[in-house]
Write an enzyme that holds these catalytic residues in place. Structure first.
Site, PDB file in Angstrom:
ATOM      1  N   SER A   1      -2.867  -7.958   2.409  1.00 25.92           N
ATOM      2  CA  SER A   1      -3.241  -7.836   3.827  1.00 25.92           C
ATOM      3  C   SER A   1      -3.663  -9.188   4.373  1.00 25.92           C
ATOM      4  CB  SER A   1      -4.370  -6.831   3.986  1.00 25.92           C
ATOM      5  OG  SER A   1      -3.949  -5.556   3.594  1.00 25.92           O
TER       6      SER A   1
ATOM      7  N   LYS B   1     -16.106  -6.606   3.606  1.00 24.02           N
ATOM      8  CA  LYS B   1     -15.126  -7.538   4.181  1.00 24.02           C
ATOM      9  C   LYS B   1     -15.201  -7.430   5.694  1.00 24.02           C
ATOM     10  CE  LYS B   1     -11.465  -6.672   0.727  1.00 24.02           C
ATOM     11  NZ  LYS B   1     -10.145  -6.067   0.599  1.00 24.02           N
TER      12      LYS B   1
ATOM     13  N   HIS C   1       0.837  -1.212   0.000  1.00 26.82           N
ATOM     14  CA  HIS C   1       0.000   0.000   0.000  1.00 26.82           C
ATOM     15  C   HIS C   1       0.871   1.261   0.000  1.00 26.82           C
ATOM     16  CE1 HIS C   1      -3.096  -2.721   2.150  1.00 26.82           C
ATOM     17  NE2 HIS C   1      -3.561  -2.491   0.940  1.00 26.82           N
TER      18      HIS C   1
ATOM     19  N   ARG D   1      -1.974  -6.545  -8.523  1.00 25.99           N
ATOM     20  CA  ARG D   1      -0.892  -7.460  -8.173  1.00 25.99           C
ATOM     21  C   ARG D   1      -0.782  -8.515  -9.267  1.00 25.99           C
ATOM     22  NH1 ARG D   1      -3.171  -7.572  -2.234  1.00 25.99           N
ATOM     23  NH2 ARG D   1      -4.932  -7.206  -3.581  1.00 25.99           N
TER      24      ARG D   1
HETATM   25  P1  ADP Z   1      -5.923  -6.047   0.119  1.00 27.46           P
HETATM   26  O1  ADP Z   1      -6.414  -6.283  -1.282  1.00 27.46           O
HETATM   27  O2  ADP Z   1      -4.464  -6.335   0.306  1.00 27.46           O
HETATM   28  O3  ADP Z   1      -6.803  -6.640   1.184  1.00 27.46           O
HETATM   29  P2  ADP Z   1      -6.976  -3.346   0.079  1.00 27.46           P
HETATM   30  O4  ADP Z   1      -8.385  -3.678  -0.189  1.00 27.46           O
HETATM   31  O5  ADP Z   1      -6.759  -2.468   1.248  1.00 27.46           O
HETATM   32  O6  ADP Z   1      -5.983  -4.522   0.389  1.00 27.46           O
HETATM   33  O7  ADP Z   1      -6.294  -2.778  -1.207  1.00 27.46           O
HETATM   34  C1  ADP Z   1      -6.467  -1.481  -1.677  1.00 27.46           C
HETATM   35  C2  ADP Z   1      -5.901  -1.400  -3.067  1.00 27.46           C
HETATM   36  O8  ADP Z   1      -4.493  -1.614  -3.003  1.00 27.46           O
HETATM   37  C3  ADP Z   1      -6.447  -2.462  -4.029  1.00 27.46           C
HETATM   38  O9  ADP Z   1      -6.545  -1.868  -5.320  1.00 27.46           O
HETATM   39  C4  ADP Z   1      -5.381  -3.529  -4.018  1.00 27.46           C
HETATM   40  O10 ADP Z   1      -5.367  -4.255  -5.232  1.00 27.46           O
HETATM   41  C5  ADP Z   1      -4.145  -2.653  -3.868  1.00 27.46           C
HETATM   42  N1  ADP Z   1      -3.016  -3.392  -3.321  1.00 27.46           N
HETATM   43  C6  ADP Z   1      -2.910  -3.967  -2.103  1.00 27.46           C
HETATM   44  N2  ADP Z   1      -1.698  -4.558  -1.945  1.00 27.46           N
HETATM   45  C7  ADP Z   1      -1.023  -4.333  -3.106  1.00 27.46           C
HETATM   46  C8  ADP Z   1       0.279  -4.697  -3.594  1.00 27.46           C
HETATM   47  N3  ADP Z   1       1.116  -5.422  -2.870  1.00 27.46           N
HETATM   48  N4  ADP Z   1       0.614  -4.323  -4.849  1.00 27.46           N
HETATM   49  C9  ADP Z   1      -0.245  -3.608  -5.608  1.00 27.46           C
HETATM   50  N5  ADP Z   1      -1.479  -3.242  -5.219  1.00 27.46           N
HETATM   51  C10 ADP Z   1      -1.865  -3.592  -3.984  1.00 27.46           C
END
Ligand code: ADP
Length: 171
Positions: free
Chosen positions: A135, A43, A19, A97
């Site tokens: 996460s 979630k 993030h 990702r």
């Molecule tokens: P997660 O998908 O890890 O539970 P979030 O919903 O908080 O986390 O993610 C918010 C945004 O950040 C989403 O668009 C998710 O794809 C992106 N994101 C989370 N981790 C990464 C990462 N390691 N690389 C690229 N994008 C990420």
């Protein structure tokens, strides 16, 4: 010159180095970036909204802001498109990702475009080191006592440890 505003929405449960990397990249694109912490994302979250807001604020405060850039953290408790409009944001940032992220992100992007065609979604990829961090993995590894130090900051790791220690005491 116009002040371009973007929103980077997410659950951030917890905020990872992935993030942080996306936040830095988004800041290269807009003048003002709002990291939007979603209250209702469908979630179950380990951390409450208040805890996630505090965590995200602490984590983004470590980012060195390029001159003329602004970085804000706000809760999102309404429709993302309404939140973006109220903030004057024309860009939504999402991270990609693996291919596995693509389908959901594709649907979200199309839905948001139907709701407001003026707001563009920009997808960013994290640096190689951070691409696989999620996460969910961090929570899973952390709950089993694994080493999460390359995925989250020491402060976030401590918050996770406190949560899992608390959960053990409740059992
Ligand atoms: P997660 O998908 O890890 O539970 P979030 O919903 O908080 O986390 O993610 C918010 C945004 O950040 C989403 O668009 C998710 O794809 C992106 N994101 C989370 N981790 C990464 C990462 N390691 N690389 C690229 N994008 C990420």
């Amino acid at each position: 010159m116009a002040n371009t505003v973007g929103v980077y929405p997410g659950t951030f449960d917890p905020f990872t180095y992935g993030h942080a990397d996306i936040t830095k990249r988004a800041l290269d694109v807009v003048d003002t970036l709002i990291v939007g912490v979603a209250e209702h994302s469908g979630k179950f979250t380990l951390f409450s909204l208040a805890e996630r807001l505090e965590m995200v604020k602490e984590e983004v405060a470590k980012i060195e802001l390029p001159a003329g850039k602004n970085l804000l953290v706000k809760p999102i408790d309404n429709l993302l498109i309404d939140f973006a409009n109220q903030a004057g944001a024309k860009i939504i940032f999402r991270g990609l990702r693996a291919i596995s992220d693509f389908e959901l992100e594709f649907k979200l992007c199309i839905m948001n475009r139907r709701l407001d065609k003026e707001i563009e979604t920009i997808f960013l990829m994290a640096g190689e080191k951070y691409q696989f961090i999620s996460s969910n993995f961090v929570k899973e590894i952390g709950s089993l006592g694994g080493d999460i130090s390359s995925f989250v900051s020491p402060e976030v790791a401590q918050k996770l440890t406190n949560k899992f220690e608390g959960a053990k005491l409740c059992r």
